[in-house]
Design a protein around this motif. Structure first.
Motif, PDB file in Angstrom:
ATOM      1  N   SER A 240       3.996   6.830   5.802  1.00  0.00           N
ATOM      2  CA  SER A 240       4.835   6.116   6.779  1.00  0.00           C
ATOM      3  C   SER A 240       4.173   4.903   7.408  1.00  0.00           C
ATOM      4  O   SER A 240       4.866   4.076   8.004  1.00  0.00           O
ATOM      5  N   ILE A 241       2.842   4.819   7.355  1.00  0.00           N
ATOM      6  CA  ILE A 241       2.137   3.788   8.127  1.00  0.00           C
ATOM      7  C   ILE A 241       1.772   2.593   7.245  1.00  0.00           C
ATOM      8  O   ILE A 241       0.898   2.691   6.375  1.00  0.00           O
ATOM      9  N   HIS A 242       2.442   1.460   7.465  1.00  0.00           N
ATOM     10  CA  HIS A 242       2.192   0.261   6.652  1.00  0.00           C
ATOM     11  C   HIS A 242       1.465  -0.836   7.397  1.00  0.00           C
ATOM     12  O   HIS A 242       1.033  -1.814   6.792  1.00  0.00           O
ATOM     13  N   ASN A 243       1.407  -0.720   8.723  1.00  0.00           N
ATOM     14  CA  ASN A 243       0.809  -1.791   9.524  1.00  0.00           C
ATOM     15  C   ASN A 243       0.582  -1.294  10.947  1.00  0.00           C
ATOM     16  O   ASN A 243       0.904  -0.151  11.275  1.00  0.00           O
ATOM     17  N   ARG A 244       0.047  -2.189  11.766  1.00  0.00           N
ATOM     18  CA  ARG A 244      -0.260  -1.861  13.156  1.00  0.00           C
ATOM     19  C   ARG A 244       0.991  -1.459  13.941  1.00  0.00           C
ATOM     20  O   ARG A 244       0.968  -0.513  14.715  1.00  0.00           O
ATOM     21  N   ARG A 245       2.096  -2.169  13.708  1.00  0.00           N
ATOM     22  CA  ARG A 245       3.318  -1.823  14.436  1.00  0.00           C
ATOM     23  C   ARG A 245       3.779  -0.413  14.101  1.00  0.00           C
ATOM     24  O   ARG A 245       4.241   0.322  14.974  1.00  0.00           O
ATOM     25  N   ASP A 246       3.686  -0.039  12.839  1.00  0.00           N
ATOM     26  CA  ASP A 246       4.054   1.332  12.461  1.00  0.00           C
ATOM     27  C   ASP A 246       3.162   2.334  13.195  1.00  0.00           C
ATOM     28  O   ASP A 246       3.638   3.361  13.690  1.00  0.00           O
ATOM     29  N   ALA A 247       1.869   2.035  13.255  1.00  0.00           N
ATOM     30  CA  ALA A 247       0.937   2.947  13.931  1.00  0.00           C
ATOM     31  C   ALA A 247       1.321   3.078  15.404  1.00  0.00           C
ATOM     32  O   ALA A 247       1.364   4.185  15.950  1.00  0.00           O
ATOM     33  N   LEU A 248       1.646   1.952  16.039  1.00  0.00           N
ATOM     34  CA  LEU A 248       2.026   1.982  17.459  1.00  0.00           C
ATOM     35  C   LEU A 248       3.305   2.790  17.658  1.00  0.00           C
ATOM     36  O   LEU A 248       3.409   3.593  18.589  1.00  0.00           O
ATOM     37  N   ALA A 249       4.283   2.573  16.780  1.00  0.00           N
ATOM     38  CA  ALA A 249       5.553   3.303  16.894  1.00  0.00           C
ATOM     39  C   ALA A 249       5.318   4.802  16.730  1.00  0.00           C
ATOM     40  O   ALA A 249       5.837   5.621  17.501  1.00  0.00           O
ATOM     41  N   HIS A 276      -6.753   0.635  12.692  1.00  0.00           N
ATOM     42  CA  HIS A 276      -7.897   1.366  13.259  1.00  0.00           C
ATOM     43  C   HIS A 276      -8.034   1.098  14.757  1.00  0.00           C
ATOM     44  O   HIS A 276      -8.175   2.011  15.569  1.00  0.00           O
ATOM     45  N   ASN A 277      -7.971  -0.188  15.147  1.00  0.00           N
ATOM     46  CA  ASN A 277      -8.167  -0.554  16.548  1.00  0.00           C
ATOM     47  C   ASN A 277      -7.027  -0.033  17.429  1.00  0.00           C
ATOM     48  O   ASN A 277      -7.270   0.481  18.522  1.00  0.00           O
ATOM     49  N   ALA A 278      -5.805  -0.159  16.920  1.00  0.00           N
ATOM     50  CA  ALA A 278      -4.649   0.313  17.702  1.00  0.00           C
ATOM     51  C   ALA A 278      -4.759   1.816  17.950  1.00  0.00           C
ATOM     52  O   ALA A 278      -4.488   2.302  19.060  1.00  0.00           O
ATOM     53  N   ALA A 279      -5.162   2.556  16.923  1.00  0.00           N
ATOM     54  CA  ALA A 279      -5.298   4.012  17.068  1.00  0.00           C
ATOM     55  C   ALA A 279      -6.439   4.345  18.027  1.00  0.00           C
ATOM     56  O   ALA A 279      -6.293   5.190  18.918  1.00  0.00           O
ATOM     57  N   GLN A 280      -7.543   3.641  17.862  1.00  0.00           N
ATOM     58  CA  GLN A 280      -8.710   3.909  18.724  1.00  0.00           C
ATOM     59  C   GLN A 280      -8.366   3.703  20.205  1.00  0.00           C
ATOM     60  O   GLN A 280      -8.722   4.527  21.054  1.00  0.00           O
ATOM     61  N   GLU A 281      -7.671   2.602  20.498  1.00  0.00           N
ATOM     62  CA  GLU A 281      -7.315   2.300  21.900  1.00  0.00           C
ATOM     63  C   GLU A 281      -6.420   3.385  22.499  1.00  0.00           C
ATOM     64  O   GLU A 281      -6.349   3.524  23.723  1.00  0.00           O
ATOM     65  N   ARG A 282      -5.731   4.141  21.657  1.00  0.00           N
ATOM     66  CA  ARG A 282      -4.809   5.173  22.143  1.00  0.00           C
ATOM     67  C   ARG A 282      -5.334   6.585  21.913  1.00  0.00           C
ATOM     68  O   ARG A 282      -4.588   7.561  22.038  1.00  0.00           O
ATOM     69  N   GLY A 283      -6.609   6.686  21.549  1.00  0.00           N
ATOM     70  CA  GLY A 283      -7.232   8.007  21.413  1.00  0.00           C
ATOM     71  C   GLY A 283      -6.784   8.794  20.196  1.00  0.00           C
ATOM     72  O   GLY A 283      -6.868  10.024  20.170  1.00  0.00           O
ATOM     73  N   ILE A 284      -6.301   8.094  19.169  1.00  0.00           N
ATOM     74  CA  ILE A 284      -5.851   8.761  17.938  1.00  0.00           C
ATOM     75  C   ILE A 284      -6.929   8.582  16.866  1.00  0.00           C
ATOM     76  O   ILE A 284      -7.229   7.455  16.459  1.00  0.00           O
ATOM     77  N   PRO A 285      -7.545   9.678  16.384  1.00  0.00           N
ATOM     78  CA  PRO A 285      -8.577   9.533  15.347  1.00  0.00           C
ATOM     79  C   PRO A 285      -7.975   9.143  13.991  1.00  0.00           C
ATOM     80  O   PRO A 285      -6.814   9.462  13.707  1.00  0.00           O
ATOM     81  N   VAL A 286      -8.765   8.451  13.185  1.00  0.00           N
ATOM     82  CA  VAL A 286      -8.320   8.066  11.843  1.00  0.00           C
ATOM     83  C   VAL A 286      -9.350   8.529  10.815  1.00  0.00           C
ATOM     84  O   VAL A 286     -10.478   8.878  11.153  1.00  0.00           O
ATOM     85  N   TRP A 287      -8.927   8.539   9.559  1.00  0.00           N
ATOM     86  CA  TRP A 287      -9.830   8.801   8.437  1.00  0.00           C
ATOM     87  C   TRP A 287      -9.343   8.005   7.254  1.00  0.00           C
ATOM     88  O   TRP A 287      -8.209   7.533   7.232  1.00  0.00           O
ATOM     89  N   CYS A 288     -10.201   7.830   6.280  1.00  0.00           N
ATOM     90  CA  CYS A 288      -9.891   6.969   5.133  1.00  0.00           C
ATOM     91  C   CYS A 288      -9.356   7.803   3.972  1.00  0.00           C
ATOM     92  O   CYS A 288     -10.046   8.692   3.473  1.00  0.00           O
ATOM     93  N   GLY A 289      -8.141   7.491   3.559  1.00  0.00           N
ATOM     94  CA  GLY A 289      -7.541   8.184   2.423  1.00  0.00           C
ATOM     95  C   GLY A 289      -8.044   7.606   1.116  1.00  0.00           C
ATOM     96  O   GLY A 289      -8.717   6.570   1.076  1.00  0.00           O
ATOM     97  N   GLY A 290      -7.718   8.283   0.023  1.00  0.00           N
ATOM     98  CA  GLY A 290      -8.108   7.816  -1.310  1.00  0.00           C
ATOM     99  C   GLY A 290      -6.885   7.719  -2.199  1.00  0.00           C
ATOM    100  O   GLY A 290      -5.853   8.332  -1.919  1.00  0.00           O
ATOM    101  N   MET A 291      -6.992   6.921  -3.248  1.00  0.00           N
ATOM    102  CA  MET A 291      -5.908   6.766  -4.215  1.00  0.00           C
ATOM    103  C   MET A 291      -6.478   6.835  -5.635  1.00  0.00           C
ATOM    104  O   MET A 291      -6.100   6.050  -6.497  1.00  0.00           O
ATOM    105  N   LEU A 292      -7.406   7.777  -5.854  1.00  0.00           N
ATOM    106  CA  LEU A 292      -8.012   7.948  -7.182  1.00  0.00           C
ATOM    107  C   LEU A 292      -8.619   6.631  -7.672  1.00  0.00           C
ATOM    108  O   LEU A 292      -8.434   6.245  -8.827  1.00  0.00           O
ATOM    109  N   GLU A 293      -9.362   5.973  -6.785  1.00  0.00           N
ATOM    110  CA  GLU A 293      -9.907   4.658  -7.100  1.00  0.00           C
ATOM    111  C   GLU A 293     -11.117   4.729  -8.038  1.00  0.00           C
ATOM    112  O   GLU A 293     -11.856   5.705  -8.042  1.00  0.00           O
ATOM    113  N   THR A 294     -11.338   3.622  -8.728  1.00  0.00           N
ATOM    114  CA  THR A 294     -12.610   3.426  -9.418  1.00  0.00           C
ATOM    115  C   THR A 294     -13.648   3.053  -8.352  1.00  0.00           C
ATOM    116  O   THR A 294     -13.328   2.945  -7.167  1.00  0.00           O
ATOM    117  N   GLY A 295     -14.864   2.813  -8.798  1.00  0.00           N
ATOM    118  CA  GLY A 295     -15.940   2.503  -7.862  1.00  0.00           C
ATOM    119  C   GLY A 295     -15.700   1.269  -7.009  1.00  0.00           C
ATOM    120  O   GLY A 295     -16.232   1.181  -5.897  1.00  0.00           O
TER     121      GLY A 295
END
Ligand code: OSB
Ligand code: MG
Length: 374
Positions: A240-249, A276-295
């Motif tokens: 669902s999250i494509h950008n900062r506005r989505d994160a804020l919503a 990342h910054n929008a979530a941090q300012e609102r006390g919401i932790p984040v983590w980095c997802g993966g998409m079966l990437e190469t190196g």
């Protein structure tokens, strides 16, 4: 910076084992890489679009067309000084974030080399090691899953994430929890449920899950907020999250308590940092997802994961879990403490094995700046 060439390649690479989610099975990856040459430096970007438009509307083929026909020419006609200028250069193109991230991330890679700093420092990251978890696909049987979990825990991974769907959920969690009462455990439904499944999803609360990732529709905040009211387990949003506005919503509506940040899904480093910054300012932790990437994509995920609010273990794990031979050197290794040591050399910190890249390439298009201007 002057852009001398944009070289786009499609690579075919088999995964060492199939990866099954609620939306399908992946056995072979079709990966687009962008190699951007600028004043003697070479930046690399990886497109995280899937082979089919099942995770997001983008696919390998759609991203190829958009990069070749739209984004590549735009970038060559208006070369940026900084990676952060890319979203503005690409602004007339709607969506197609994975395609945009492919080029933007390569520009950041060049910029880090030009400034002679590690990419993670250019992004504002500080962490020297990144905590790692694994995302485990749906397995043919519970005993097979138990064996995989045992192996990954023995390797040191700090968190186990189980892909789930109706029919592969509470029974599985119960078995896993009985055997491992204390591990950090989470699940990811990739939108396999509907709000009508809420009574069933409430049962997930019995298993002390760190989070339930994207249980409902891929494009939804509202119904997730209704569901979150009924669950003790935190919801984490991915699709669902494509950008900062989505994160804020999503944060405002209490649709989630955790956010998964993926570079491709949000369109590159600039927007990933903004989320990342929008979530941090609102006390919401984040983590980095993966998409079966190469190196290459993996090295970018590692750099991003060094930002302060990436406090939960991500899905970024060792190269050997995906590839017989990774296209970077050294390959990504995870310590017995479940951590990746962040490289401290200028740029992405891993060399690209160009001969191997060439061998895996099935199509290639070179776009020269001169041909594009005008
Ligand atoms: O939802 O996080 C997801 C892989 C492909 C598409 C979507 C997802 C995933 C993963 C794999 O969970 C993470 C990884 O190991 O790269
Ligand atoms: Mg997910």
């Amino acid at each position: 910076m002057r852009i001398d060439a944009i070289i786009l390649r499609e690579l075919h690479i088999p995964l060492v084992r199939p990866f099954e989610t609620s939306f399908g099975v992946t056995r072979n990856r079709r990966v687009i890489l962008a190699e951007i040459q600028s004043e003697g430096l070479t930046g690399w970007g990886e497109c995280t679009a899937g082979e089919h438009p099942f995770f997001s509307p983008e696919s390998t083929d759609s991203a190829w067309a958009v990069i070749v026909n739209e984004l590549g020419p735009m970038l060559a006609a208006q070369p940026p000084q900084h990676g952060g200028e890319c979203p503005n250069i690409f602004r007339r193109v709607r969506g197609n974030r994975m395609a945009k991230a492919t080029l933007e991330n390569a520009i950041w890679d060049i910029e880090a080399q030009r400034e002679a700093v590690p990419l993670y420092q250019l992004l504002g990251g500080e962490r020297e090691v990144v905590p790692c978890g694994v995302s485990l696909g749906i397995q043919p049987s519970i005993p097979e899953l138990m064996a995989v979990i045992e192996k990954e825990l023995a390797a040191g991974y700090q968190r186990i994430k189980l892909k789930c769907k109706p029919g592969w959920d509470v029974e599985v969690f119960a078995k896993v929890r009985t055997r491992w009462p204390d591990i950090m455990l989470s699940c990811d439904a990739n939108s396999a449920y509907r709000l009508g499944d809420a009574d069933h999803l409430v049962l997930f609360d019995a298993f002390d899950l760190l989070m339930i990732e994207q249980p409902l529709w891929h494009d939804d905040f509202y119904y997730h907020s209704m569901l979150q009211k009924r669950l003790k387990t935190p919801i984490c949003l991915d699709e669902s999250i494509h950008n900062r506005r989505d994160a804020l919503a999503a944060i405002e509506m209490e649709s989630c308590r955790i956010i998964n940040i993926k570079l491709g899904r949000v369109g590159g480093f600039s927007e990933a940092i903004a989320v990342h910054n929008a979530a941090q300012e609102r006390g919401i932790p984040v983590w980095c997802g993966g998409m079966l990437e190469t190196g290459i994509g993996r090295s970018h995920n590692i750099a991003l994961s060094t930002l302060e609010n990436f406090t939960l273990p991500g899905d970024v794990s060792a190269s050997a879990r995906y590839w017989a031979e990774d296209i970077i050197e050294p390959e990504v290794k995870v310590s017995s403490a479940g951590e990746i040591a962040v490289p401290d050399t200028p740029g992405r910190g891993y060399e690209v094995r160009t001969e191997l890249v060439e061998r895996l390439t099935v199509r290639k298009e070179t776009i020269r700046a001169l041909e594009l201007v005008g």
